[in-house]
Motif scaffolding. Structure first.
Motif, PDB file in Angstrom:
ATOM      1  N   HIS A  31     -34.083  52.437  78.665  1.00 32.03           N
ATOM      2  CA  HIS A  31     -34.657  53.494  78.142  1.00 32.03           C
ATOM      3  C   HIS A  31     -34.158  53.537  76.808  1.00 32.03           C
ATOM      4  CE1 HIS A  31     -36.803  57.422  78.197  1.00 32.03           C
ATOM      5  NE2 HIS A  31     -35.599  58.084  77.495  1.00 32.03           N
ATOM      6  N   ASP A  32     -35.203  53.647  75.932  1.00 35.53           N
ATOM      7  CA  ASP A  32     -35.072  54.069  74.266  1.00 35.53           C
ATOM      8  C   ASP A  32     -34.222  52.966  73.605  1.00 35.53           C
ATOM      9  OD1 ASP A  32     -36.569  55.990  73.544  1.00 35.53           O
ATOM     10  OD2 ASP A  32     -34.924  57.608  73.728  1.00 35.53           O
ATOM     11  N   THR A  33     -34.530  51.779  74.138  1.00 33.71           N
ATOM     12  CA  THR A  33     -33.921  50.914  73.762  1.00 33.71           C
ATOM     13  C   THR A  33     -35.091  49.794  73.011  1.00 33.71           C
ATOM     14  OG1 THR A  33     -34.104  49.077  75.549  1.00 33.71           O
ATOM     15  CG2 THR A  33     -32.157  50.442  75.037  1.00 33.71           C
ATOM     16  N   TYR A  34     -34.926  48.529  72.395  1.00 39.71           N
ATOM     17  CA  TYR A  34     -35.662  47.721  71.665  1.00 39.71           C
ATOM     18  C   TYR A  34     -36.570  47.007  72.926  1.00 39.71           C
ATOM     19  CZ  TYR A  34     -35.906  48.311  66.796  1.00 39.71           C
ATOM     20  OH  TYR A  34     -36.037  48.846  65.657  1.00 39.71           O
ATOM     21  N   PHE A  35     -35.858  47.172  74.038  1.00 37.35           N
ATOM     22  CA  PHE A  35     -36.740  46.524  75.234  1.00 37.35           C
ATOM     23  C   PHE A  35     -38.042  47.375  75.477  1.00 37.35           C
ATOM     24  CE2 PHE A  35     -38.033  45.695  79.563  1.00 37.35           C
ATOM     25  CZ  PHE A  35     -37.705  44.334  79.764  1.00 37.35           C
ATOM     26  N   VAL A  36     -38.236  48.637  75.250  1.00 40.28           N
ATOM     27  CA  VAL A  36     -39.318  49.362  75.105  1.00 40.28           C
ATOM     28  C   VAL A  36     -40.248  49.174  74.194  1.00 40.28           C
ATOM     29  CG1 VAL A  36     -40.261  51.771  75.370  1.00 40.28           C
ATOM     30  CG2 VAL A  36     -38.030  51.257  76.796  1.00 40.28           C
TER      31      VAL A  36
ATOM     32  N   HIS B  80     -37.052  42.044  73.045  1.00 40.10           N
ATOM     33  CA  HIS B  80     -36.729  42.119  74.367  1.00 40.10           C
ATOM     34  C   HIS B  80     -35.004  41.919  74.348  1.00 40.10           C
ATOM     35  CE1 HIS B  80     -40.884  40.945  75.320  1.00 40.10           C
ATOM     36  NE2 HIS B  80     -40.717  42.009  75.936  1.00 40.10           N
ATOM     37  N   PHE B  81     -34.418  40.994  73.941  1.00 43.47           N
ATOM     38  CA  PHE B  81     -33.122  40.599  73.961  1.00 43.47           C
ATOM     39  C   PHE B  81     -32.218  41.637  73.269  1.00 43.47           C
ATOM     40  CE2 PHE B  81     -35.672  36.868  74.808  1.00 43.47           C
ATOM     41  CZ  PHE B  81     -35.311  36.909  76.250  1.00 43.47           C
ATOM     42  N   LEU B  82     -32.890  41.995  72.093  1.00 40.79           N
ATOM     43  CA  LEU B  82     -31.978  42.892  71.395  1.00 40.79           C
ATOM     44  C   LEU B  82     -31.858  44.378  72.196  1.00 40.79           C
ATOM     45  CD1 LEU B  82     -33.669  42.593  67.688  1.00 40.79           C
ATOM     46  CD2 LEU B  82     -31.539  42.057  68.389  1.00 40.79           C
ATOM     47  N   GLY B  83     -33.025  44.683  72.793  1.00 45.05           N
ATOM     48  CA  GLY B  83     -32.766  45.938  73.663  1.00 45.05           C
ATOM     49  C   GLY B  83     -31.839  45.621  74.610  1.00 45.05           C
ATOM     50  N   LEU B  84     -31.988  44.593  75.374  1.00 46.41           N
ATOM     51  CA  LEU B  84     -31.004  44.496  76.517  1.00 46.41           C
ATOM     52  C   LEU B  84     -29.659  44.273  76.093  1.00 46.41           C
ATOM     53  CD1 LEU B  84     -33.208  41.726  78.579  1.00 46.41           C
ATOM     54  CD2 LEU B  84     -32.789  44.255  79.155  1.00 46.41           C
ATOM     55  N   MET B  85     -29.545  43.874  74.770  1.00 42.00           N
ATOM     56  CA  MET B  85     -28.100  43.999  74.349  1.00 42.00           C
ATOM     57  C   MET B  85     -27.421  45.412  73.992  1.00 42.00           C
ATOM     58  SD  MET B  85     -27.534  40.310  72.468  1.00 42.00           S
ATOM     59  CE  MET B  85     -29.053  40.132  71.657  1.00 42.00           C
ATOM     60  N   GLY B  86     -28.681  46.372  73.977  1.00 37.44           N
ATOM     61  CA  GLY B  86     -28.246  47.801  73.496  1.00 37.44           C
ATOM     62  C   GLY B  86     -28.556  48.155  72.281  1.00 37.44           C
TER      63      GLY B  86
ATOM     64  N   LEU C  11     -26.527  41.398  66.816  1.00 37.12           N
ATOM     65  CA  LEU C  11     -27.898  41.858  66.762  1.00 37.12           C
ATOM     66  C   LEU C  11     -28.362  41.269  65.431  1.00 37.12           C
ATOM     67  CD1 LEU C  11     -27.403  45.585  67.337  1.00 37.12           C
ATOM     68  CD2 LEU C  11     -28.201  43.818  68.974  1.00 37.12           C
ATOM     69  N   ASP C  12     -27.820  40.663  64.376  1.00 30.53           N
ATOM     70  CA  ASP C  12     -28.024  40.270  63.237  1.00 30.53           C
ATOM     71  C   ASP C  12     -29.012  39.219  63.009  1.00 30.53           C
ATOM     72  OD1 ASP C  12     -25.493  41.394  63.194  1.00 30.53           O
ATOM     73  OD2 ASP C  12     -24.555  40.246  61.480  1.00 30.53           O
ATOM     74  N   THR C  13     -28.789  38.067  63.709  1.00 29.01           N
ATOM     75  CA  THR C  13     -29.920  37.139  63.787  1.00 29.01           C
ATOM     76  C   THR C  13     -31.268  37.428  64.482  1.00 29.01           C
ATOM     77  OG1 THR C  13     -28.024  35.719  64.446  1.00 29.01           O
ATOM     78  CG2 THR C  13     -30.117  34.661  64.265  1.00 29.01           C
ATOM     79  N   GLY C  14     -31.192  38.186  65.424  1.00 28.78           N
ATOM     80  CA  GLY C  14     -32.421  38.763  66.147  1.00 28.78           C
ATOM     81  C   GLY C  14     -32.972  39.428  65.276  1.00 28.78           C
ATOM     82  N   ASN C  15     -32.455  40.345  64.468  1.00 26.48           N
ATOM     83  CA  ASN C  15     -33.412  41.295  63.445  1.00 26.48           C
ATOM     84  C   ASN C  15     -34.003  40.481  62.619  1.00 26.48           C
ATOM     85  OD1 ASN C  15     -33.653  43.975  64.504  1.00 26.48           O
ATOM     86  ND2 ASN C  15     -31.428  44.014  64.646  1.00 26.48           N
ATOM     87  N   LEU C  16     -33.233  39.434  61.919  1.00 17.32           N
ATOM     88  CA  LEU C  16     -33.688  38.715  61.026  1.00 17.32           C
ATOM     89  C   LEU C  16     -34.866  37.881  61.196  1.00 17.32           C
ATOM     90  CD1 LEU C  16     -33.256  37.620  58.142  1.00 17.32           C
ATOM     91  CD2 LEU C  16     -31.988  35.819  58.738  1.00 17.32           C
TER      92      LEU C  16
END
Lengths: 106, 616
Positions: free
Chosen positions: B375-380, B436-442, B456-461
């Protein structure tokens, strides 16, 4: 000269139907006034509200039914889709009411 | 003939024509222009969001502006881009597909467009004074306490746009129920017309919940009521329920027409009739029906209790069944067909796996216990972009390639179309798959910054790089439109060897659509005539006068009235003098309604002579 010789017959059939229709309308109208009077007297006589409120609701539902089926011709052919949409709307509304009664004020 | 006539007229004449039009085709084009403009605007906002998140603790934009940006991105994309673009296509194509000369209420159609457009303009004018900043879901009490007028603009803008959408929905229902050509029974309607009908029914039932919610919000913010004020006995959860009772059907309002579009494109370019037509119609209805009983899956963490959560979780997962039926039917339609791969088909082929990924994460989110984690993570965020971009946006772009020749008389350039597809497609997966993975990592949704060295750095880039690819793809598509308008290949009436009625008409069709209404003899009527060697439709009526509605400026004036009144409502909180705007605006709007009611407008007739003179 291919005039339709059945015109009179059709007219008499139509007249018969119109008379039936009118009779139904008047009966429904009288019934609705009667229901309204019952509702009024029930409240005026001060009967306990646990009985009056369900009674009023039942009468209201019946009147809505009359309104739709007789005055707005939902009983006639060719009104299936409006009827389906109205029942769909009733379903959604009921869902909303159930939500607000059951879930929010548990 | 209509093209040469248009070219001879001056710019102001064309402008006046579009401002007063009640023709469903021109209203459709207006919807496409309006929706396209807001789509680019929403895309720009998305790009700014991604630039802000390109690196940890970035300060590209301020925190407050970031909140406004995410709110406006969501609101714009759902209400002002996706919905109107689909409505534009429905407006243009659906009457052609069912063999009608216009929609049932042409005046209402124009009014619906102008209300949507003025709502969108109103909402976006808030950028100059402070945009709404409570998220596109606008949850109370955050939205009630939000300072400034941002949320007021949200409330009034959506109220206007919502009213426009609602009346267009009613219009489409009546059109399909009453105006199908002779022989066009319900079970012979093309799937896009079917989904238009079901979508319109959803609009009819879902939008009133939004209207009520927005009114409660308006009264809480402007007139000191306490519907959402717990201290005075209100309940904040009411807003969430009302919003999602509308909001969940809204996602089906978006995706069902998309399903309809793919169900048109796949049979055409596989040269096979749609596999399981009846099952497709049934599945559409089932999705619509279930769509009304799952709204609380957006609210699993509110604390509804295990019973309510379980019911909604089961209902949510049940939707995967009809959707699965559809996916398999599309695959079986392609199976053994002689498939042509062009831009329209590329978007369609890309849709199937992309949307299926979105559907799969949807079932994951529907498991209410697991949802406490997601809920309310980047997974959503990843999930709903996979269904909305991978489903709706892909469908819109496919539909543009497919119906552009019909709408504008020119074929979009294939090379540019494919370039736009590949860059956008790669960019889309680059942007959202990693989320998806950024969300699962919180990583939580809607946060302005994230800290470094938290994985979270690489994923966001990567995600931001993907967003630039998507931007590039969109720009190529816009260039394609301009290029095609200037030197695109002229389209014949039936460029794709089509199956449905719209391909029997010239590209673009005459303003009365059908000179004689066609006789429909089965599903895919044009294809039936082709296989029997006729090649064109048998007319169902002798050539006769055609009755058409008159153009009118009243819808625009009425809308301007409501627009002025909305401004008045927003600012009368500050100073009572603004009430003048309310009165003046409502006077204009109600006066227009009175004028419309009292003045008889019987439309005009196109005479038989005129019709005979025009070549086919």
């Amino acid at each position: 000269m291919t005039e339709n010789t059945n015109t009179n017959k059709i007219n008499s059939f139509q007249r018969e139907k119109n008379r039936d229709e009118m009779r139904q309308q008047i009966i429904t109208f009288a019934l609705m006034i009667f229901f309204t009077m019952i509702a009024f007297f029930a409240v005026m006589m001060g009967i306990s509200s646990t009985f009056v409120i369900p009674l009023l609701l039942v009468l209201a539902v019946v009147q809505v039914g009359f309104q739709f089926y007789y005055f707005m011709h939902m009983k006639d052919k060719g009104h299936e889709i409006p009827a389906a949409l109205i029942y769909g709307g009733i379903f959604v509304t009921a869902l909303v009411i159930v939500t607000f009664v059951a879930i929010i004020w548990w | 003939m209509s093209i040469t006539a248009t070219q001879k007229r001056g710019f102001s004449a064309v402008l006046w024509d579009y401002l007063t039009t009640v023709d469903h085709k021109k209203v459709g084009i207006l919807y496409l222009i309006g929706g396209g403009f807001f789509f680019l605007l929403g895309g720009l906002e998305a790009l700014i969001i991604r630039i802000q998140l390109i690196k940890p603790e970035n300060d590209f934009i301020s925190a407050g502006l970031y909140n406004e940006m995410i709110t406006m991105h969501g609101t714009t994309m759902i209400f002002l881009a996706a919905t109107p673009l689909l409505f534009g296509l429905m407006n243009y194509i659906m009457p052609l597909q069912i063999g009608a000369r216009d929609v049932a209420f042409p005046f209402l159609n124009a009014l619906g467009f102008w209300l949507f457009f003025s709502g969108g303009v109103l909402l976006n004018l808030s950028w100059f004074t402070g945009a709404p900043d409570a998220g596109w879901t606008n949850y109370a009490p955050l939205s009630v306490q939000s300072p400034g007028h941002g949320v007021d603009f949200y409330v009034m803008g959506l109220q206007l746009a919502g009213a426009g959408t609602l009346m267009s929905g009613i219009n489409f229902i009546v059109t399909i129920v009453t105006m199908r050509a002779p022989g066009m029974t319900y079970m012979r309607m093309p799937l896009f017309s079917w989904t238009t009908l079901v979508t319109s029914i959803l609009v009819l039932f879902a939008f009133p919940a939004l209207t009520v919610g927005l009114f409660l919000m308006m009264f809480d913010r402007m007139f000191d009521t306490a519907f959402f004020d717990v201290a005075l006995g209100g309940n904040t959860v009411i807003w969430q329920h009302l919003f999602w009772i509308f909001g969940h059907p809204e996602v089906y309002i978006l995706i069902l027409p998309a399903f309809g579009i793919f169900s048109e494109i796949i049979p055409t370019f596989s040269r096979k009739r749609l596999f399981g037509y009846t099952a497709m119609v049934f599945a559409t209805f089932l999705i619509a029906f279930l769509g009304f009983m799952v709204w609380a899956h957006h609210m699993f963490t509110v604390g509804l209790g295990p019973v309510a959560n379980s019911i909604f979780a089961v209902a949510t997962m049940a939707i995967a069944v009809p959707t699965g039926i559809k996916i398999f039917n599309w695959l079986f339609t392609m199976w053994g067909g002689s498939i042509v791969i062009n831009s329209a088909m590329l978007w369609t082929l890309a849709f199937v796996p992309s949307f299926t990924i979105g559907g799969m994460t949807g079932v994951m989110l529907g498991a209410s216990v697991a949802d406490y984690q997601y809920h309310d993570t980047y997974f959503v965020v990843a999930h709903f972009h996979y269904v909305i971009v991978g489903g709706v946006v892909f469908a819109l772009l496919a539909a543009m390639h497919y119906w552009w020749p019909k709408m504008f008389g020119r074929i979009l350039h294939e090379g540019l179309g494919k370039l736009a597809f590949w860059t956008f497609f790669i960019g889309f997966h680059l942007t959202f798959f990693i989320q998806h993975f950024l969300g699962l990592m919180g990583m939580p949704r809607r946060y302005w910054v994230f800290l470094e060295n938290q994985g979270l750095d690489t994923g966001n880039l990567i995600s931001t790089i993907g967003a630039f690819f998507m931007t590039f793809g969109t720009i190529v598509f816009v260039i394609n439109i301009v290029y095609t308008a200037m030197k695109g290949e002229k389209a014949p009436a039936d460029p794709w060897d089509g199956r449905t009625l719209e391909w029997t008409l010239s590209s673009p069709p005459a303003h009365y659509n059908f000179k004689q209404l066609p006789l429909v003899r089965g599903l895919d009527p044009l294809w039936i005539e082709k296989t029997e060697g006729n090649g064109k439709m048998t007319p169902a009526e002798p050539l006769d006068e055609i009755h058409m509605p008159n153009s009118s400026i009243v819808p625009l004036i009425m809308t301007i009235g409501f627009f002025i009144a909305s401004y008045g409502f927003i600012y009368q909180v500050d100073h009572k003098a603004w009430l003048i705007a309310v009165y003046v605006g409502m006077a204009i709007a109600l006066g227009s309604m009175l004028y419309r009611s009292l003045k008889d407008d019987h439309g005009h007739h196109i005479t038989k002579d005129e019709l005979e003179r025009e070549a086919d």
